[in-house]
Design a protein around this motif. Sequence first.
Motif, PDB file in Angstrom:
ATOM      1  N   ARG A  34       0.820  -1.215   0.000  1.00  7.17           N
ATOM      2  CA  ARG A  34       0.000   0.000   0.000  1.00  7.17           C
ATOM      3  C   ARG A  34       0.853   1.263   0.000  1.00  7.17           C
ATOM      4  O   ARG A  34       0.611   2.175  -0.780  1.00  7.17           O
ATOM      5  N   GLU A  76       0.796  -7.958   5.974  1.00  4.35           N
ATOM      6  CA  GLU A  76       0.628  -7.445   4.619  1.00  4.35           C
ATOM      7  C   GLU A  76       1.686  -8.075   3.727  1.00  4.35           C
ATOM      8  O   GLU A  76       2.507  -8.889   4.169  1.00  4.35           O
ATOM      9  N   GLN A 116      -6.614  -1.368  -2.992  1.00  2.00           N
ATOM     10  CA  GLN A 116      -7.484  -2.514  -2.715  1.00  2.00           C
ATOM     11  C   GLN A 116      -7.555  -3.459  -3.917  1.00  2.00           C
ATOM     12  O   GLN A 116      -7.559  -4.684  -3.753  1.00  2.00           O
ATOM     13  N   ARG A 141      -4.285  -5.409  -4.158  1.00  2.00           N
ATOM     14  CA  ARG A 141      -4.211  -6.507  -3.187  1.00  2.00           C
ATOM     15  C   ARG A 141      -4.903  -7.763  -3.704  1.00  2.00           C
ATOM     16  O   ARG A 141      -4.613  -8.873  -3.237  1.00  2.00           O
TER      17      ARG A 141
END
Length: 496
Positions: A139, A177, A449, A452
């Motif tokens: 991110r 993450e 998002q 991901r």
Amino acid sequence: MNRPLDEMAAGLDLGLNWHNRFAALGDAFSTRLQPTPLPSPHWVGTSPAVADLLGLDRQWLASPAALDAFTGNLAIAGTQPLASVYSGHQFGHWAGQLGDGRAILLGEVDTASGPQEVQLKGAGLTPYSRMGDGRAVLRSSIREFLCSEAMHALGIPTSRALCVTGSPGPVRREEIETAAVVTRVAPSFIRFGHFEHFSHHGLHDELRVLADFVIVRYYPACRDATGNPYAALLEAVSARTAEMVAQWQAVGFCHGVMNTDNMSILGLTIDYGPFQFLDAFNPGHICNHSDTGGRYAYNRQPNIAYWNLFALGQALLPLMDDQQQALDALEPYKALMPAALQRRMNAKLGLAQVQAGDAELTESLMKLLAADAVDFTIFWRRLSRAVGGAIEPVRDLFLQREAFDAWALRWHERLHAQPGFDADATQAQMLRTNPHVVLRNHLGEVAIQRARQGDFSEVARLQNALEHPFEEVAGQDDLAAFPPEWARQIEISCSS
């Protein structure tokens, strides 16, 4: 990993002319080491424009070899990778020794625009990682990649970003993450904190070596300046910093973590972490959730920049004749920054020259924007189209419409009083000054998002728009729209 200065790293030949000038300063300034590989890397995004800057083939940049090289999995011939040491003040407090805790400098490349350093951020543990893991997460890497190129397109001095690579390798932050690496590019990554490090530890010989290196490479006019060359350096850095911060304020950019170790000696915007472009205008907006005291609020950025310059001046004192030299070198900032900001604001207003009364015209407008929490970017874009009299779309942004009407009348009178005023030319100039698209938090969040989930198409779409921020392109209206209500809930912190 210690090696002789003249040894060239074995590995992939990129066809670039590498130099290792920072490495040549000596062991006191850095530690040699190789990046730590990541498993199963994949592409997240690339910047063909930065590839062109470095002299890399655009098609090759998409290759598996490039992927491995810029993830840190494959050594690059001609480089001498290192992590540099520095110290600094964080949130106003002395933090002691810091350094490149997750960034590894590969070296320096000759380009048509001058030498450019190439650095891998998120490339693994270094001696300066402290309690960190040496990694960057997906991110934050996407945000830095996009904002670096967005700021460049806006004309704001900044580091650049060649690419982002991702990996399924786990990284623990508030939650688990995945890892990523950003390849950053800048003429230099030297910070105020480099000077603070050597000064604080009484290493005055090394401090002089560093200052001389910066002067010779980046501020040659300071060598021949009247008086002390290091005072001249401080004044020159102050002037560049003033211009940079003025540009931040004019476009509504909040850096979020203006520690001295995040301040470039070249007046570049570096270390994109909890940054934000303003949505609703709030002078006291705090974009960094970690900044509980509001030290780095939007309206405090000019004064914090001066505070940081003062810290740099203190660090350079051992090289000056007395304290007054440093104070005299810093003094011009107090006039330069407001003057630079007023020039920027005049350009946003379509006013060619700064005149008496322009500061009050600007200040009264900013109070109106703040009182009604008007969207900063949309206001300026609509105002650009109001030169010819189409004021209603701008007026609709305000609750206090009578107050805005009074201001708009003054603005129109000031516009039309300009010698040779041409409405069409002025509108065109304002549209080239006030961007249509900026990297709002919610736009970045949508791209993150999707990334991901393995979908990087929104990163590419947003990158394309941000590289042309003043253009209105069909199919991109959503990128220039008001932020959704959920955008207010986004929290960006120092771990971002």
